[in-house]
Design a protein around this motif. Structure first.
Motif, PDB file in Angstrom:
ATOM      1  N   ARG A  13      28.876  44.216  32.397  1.00  0.00           N
ATOM      2  CA  ARG A  13      27.830  44.326  33.409  1.00  0.00           C
ATOM      3  C   ARG A  13      27.755  45.789  33.790  1.00  0.00           C
ATOM      4  O   ARG A  13      28.773  46.446  33.899  1.00  0.00           O
ATOM      5  CB  ARG A  13      28.157  43.476  34.640  1.00  0.00           C
ATOM      6  N   ASP A  17      32.363  46.221  36.537  1.00  0.00           N
ATOM      7  CA  ASP A  17      32.455  44.860  37.048  1.00  0.00           C
ATOM      8  C   ASP A  17      33.861  44.595  37.568  1.00  0.00           C
ATOM      9  O   ASP A  17      34.836  44.871  36.869  1.00  0.00           O
ATOM     10  CB  ASP A  17      32.123  43.868  35.924  1.00  0.00           C
ATOM     11  N   TYR A  18      33.957  44.108  38.803  1.00  0.00           N
ATOM     12  CA  TYR A  18      35.243  43.656  39.340  1.00  0.00           C
ATOM     13  C   TYR A  18      35.051  42.224  39.807  1.00  0.00           C
ATOM     14  O   TYR A  18      34.155  41.944  40.609  1.00  0.00           O
ATOM     15  CB  TYR A  18      35.734  44.523  40.501  1.00  0.00           C
ATOM     16  N   VAL A  19      35.900  41.328  39.305  1.00  0.00           N
ATOM     17  CA  VAL A  19      35.866  39.927  39.698  1.00  0.00           C
ATOM     18  C   VAL A  19      37.257  39.547  40.187  1.00  0.00           C
ATOM     19  O   VAL A  19      38.236  39.711  39.455  1.00  0.00           O
ATOM     20  CB  VAL A  19      35.464  39.017  38.514  1.00  0.00           C
ATOM     21  N   GLU A  20      37.327  39.070  41.414  1.00  0.00           N
ATOM     22  CA  GLU A  20      38.613  38.616  41.950  1.00  0.00           C
ATOM     23  C   GLU A  20      38.882  37.191  41.474  1.00  0.00           C
ATOM     24  O   GLU A  20      38.028  36.318  41.614  1.00  0.00           O
ATOM     25  CB  GLU A  20      38.573  38.673  43.478  1.00  0.00           C
ATOM     26  N   GLN A  21      40.080  36.961  40.908  1.00  0.00           N
ATOM     27  CA  GLN A  21      40.439  35.636  40.420  1.00  0.00           C
ATOM     28  C   GLN A  21      41.415  34.885  41.328  1.00  0.00           C
ATOM     29  O   GLN A  21      41.526  33.674  41.233  1.00  0.00           O
ATOM     30  CB  GLN A  21      41.056  35.732  39.011  1.00  0.00           C
ATOM     31  N   GLY A  30      42.528  40.532  40.160  1.00  0.00           N
ATOM     32  CA  GLY A  30      41.180  40.502  39.632  1.00  0.00           C
ATOM     33  C   GLY A  30      41.098  41.222  38.307  1.00  0.00           C
ATOM     34  O   GLY A  30      42.085  41.804  37.839  1.00  0.00           O
ATOM     35  N   THR A  31      39.917  41.180  37.708  1.00  0.00           N
ATOM     36  CA  THR A  31      39.658  41.873  36.457  1.00  0.00           C
ATOM     37  C   THR A  31      38.625  42.960  36.701  1.00  0.00           C
ATOM     38  O   THR A  31      37.573  42.697  37.289  1.00  0.00           O
ATOM     39  CB  THR A  31      39.130  40.891  35.385  1.00  0.00           C
ATOM     40  N   TYR A  32      38.944  44.170  36.251  1.00  0.00           N
ATOM     41  CA  TYR A  32      38.045  45.312  36.361  1.00  0.00           C
ATOM     42  C   TYR A  32      37.616  45.680  34.943  1.00  0.00           C
ATOM     43  O   TYR A  32      38.466  45.870  34.066  1.00  0.00           O
ATOM     44  CB  TYR A  32      38.773  46.472  37.035  1.00  0.00           C
TER      45      TYR A  32
END
Length: 105
Positions: A13, A17-21, A30-32
């Motif tokens: 993206r 993109d950072y998505v907290e899991q 999270g994943t960056y």
């Protein structure tokens, strides 16, 4: 027990993109993801961080120096320390562990 499906997997993206899991009272995970050629524009955080490079290649820069990084490397960053990824040669994916949990800005 909780299984974090997709953690550490690159997500394309723009720009990043950072998505907290996962979030608990004492930590978050999270994943960056930063695409090849991208710019890491993050600012220092109030939390300590551990980055686990799960894919890609780049250079990690702090006031104390620069270090090439790739899959399998683990980086520790103290709270409030300036840091960023530069020269992102391949799509970069990172598991990011914050302690305490990431508060954002």
């Amino acid at each position: 027990m909780k299984k974090l499906v997709g953690a550490g997997v690159f997500v394309h993206r723009e720009p990043n993109d950072y998505v907290e899991q996962l979030r608990t009272g004492s930590m978050s995970v999270g994943t960056y993801s930063i695409p090849a050629g991208g710019v890491d524009d993050q600012a220092p955080h109030h939390e300590e961080e551990i980055y686990v490079v799960t894919g890609g290649r780049a250079t990690f820069v702090t006031p104390s120096g620069a270090e090439p990084v790739g899959a399998g490397d683990v980086l520790f960053v103290e709270a409030e320390e300036e840091h960023r990824f530069v020269d992102i040669l391949e799509d970069l994916s990172l598991l990011v562990f914050f302690a305490p949990a990431y508060s954002g800005r």
